[in-house]
Write a protein that holds these residues in place. Structure first.
Motif, PDB file in Angstrom:
ATOM      1  N   LYS A  28       0.511  -1.000   0.007  1.00 21.24           N
ATOM      2  CA  LYS A  28       0.170  -0.016  -0.046  1.00 21.24           C
ATOM      3  C   LYS A  28       0.904   1.167   0.449  1.00 21.24           C
ATOM      4  O   LYS A  28       1.788   1.437   1.078  1.00 21.24           O
ATOM      5  N   LEU A  29       0.936   2.069  -1.085  1.00 20.71           N
ATOM      6  CA  LEU A  29       1.817   3.353  -0.834  1.00 20.71           C
ATOM      7  C   LEU A  29       1.257   4.191   0.323  1.00 20.71           C
ATOM      8  O   LEU A  29      -0.053   4.392   0.035  1.00 20.71           O
ATOM      9  N   ASP A  30       2.179   4.823   0.496  1.00 22.19           N
ATOM     10  CA  ASP A  30       1.973   6.030   1.098  1.00 22.19           C
ATOM     11  C   ASP A  30       1.338   7.383   0.763  1.00 22.19           C
ATOM     12  O   ASP A  30       1.573   7.352  -0.532  1.00 22.19           O
ATOM     13  N   GLY A  31       0.194   7.501   1.518  1.00 22.73           N
ATOM     14  CA  GLY A  31      -0.419   8.837   0.629  1.00 22.73           C
ATOM     15  C   GLY A  31      -1.737   8.620   0.320  1.00 22.73           C
ATOM     16  O   GLY A  31      -2.089   9.184  -0.748  1.00 22.73           O
ATOM     17  N   GLY A  32      -2.081   7.160   0.221  1.00 26.48           N
ATOM     18  CA  GLY A  32      -3.569   7.298  -0.962  1.00 26.48           C
ATOM     19  C   GLY A  32      -3.764   5.900  -0.047  1.00 26.48           C
ATOM     20  O   GLY A  32      -3.176   4.655   0.686  1.00 26.48           O
ATOM     21  N   GLU A  33      -4.295   5.474  -0.863  1.00 30.83           N
ATOM     22  CA  GLU A  33      -4.915   3.857  -0.999  1.00 30.83           C
ATOM     23  C   GLU A  33      -4.810   3.317  -1.986  1.00 30.83           C
ATOM     24  O   GLU A  33      -5.124   1.806  -2.381  1.00 30.83           O
ATOM     25  N   GLN A  34      -3.767   3.217  -2.837  1.00 31.45           N
ATOM     26  CA  GLN A  34      -3.314   2.679  -3.798  1.00 31.45           C
ATOM     27  C   GLN A  34      -2.309   1.460  -3.543  1.00 31.45           C
ATOM     28  O   GLN A  34      -1.241   1.953  -2.758  1.00 31.45           O
ATOM     29  N   ILE A  35      -2.976   0.688  -3.818  1.00 29.16           N
ATOM     30  CA  ILE A  35      -2.116  -0.791  -3.596  1.00 29.16           C
ATOM     31  C   ILE A  35      -0.514  -1.145  -5.218  1.00 29.16           C
ATOM     32  O   ILE A  35      -1.955  -1.402  -5.759  1.00 29.16           O
TER      33      ILE A  35
END
Length: 70
Positions: A28-35
């Motif tokens: 899970k990328l920092d600062g968001g919900e992207q995986i």
């Protein structure tokens, strides 16, 4: 550590799914919900100590990216 790869995305491992030889790792990328999902060897998972909660950097070095939809 110094790397020439310019596309470096920091995040946290959320899931590791090992197979017989390869493993799927979700970050899970920092600062968001992207995986971001990576397929790496099972041996690399063990050597890097990857497990949920571990901070990781996703490195992307490719000459092309392909997408498809129906």
């Amino acid at each position: 550590m110094r790397l020439s790869t310019r596309n470096q995305l920091t995040g946290t491992v959320t899931e590791v799914s090992p197979g017989a030889v390869m493993a799927t790792v979700k970050v899970k990328l920092d600062g968001g919900e992207q995986i971001v999902t990576a397929s790496i060897t099972k041996e690399a998972v063990e050597e890097l100590g990857l497990e949920p909660g571990v901070a990781a950097t996703v490195l992307v070095k490719s000459t092309e990216v392909m997408l498809g939809v129906e």
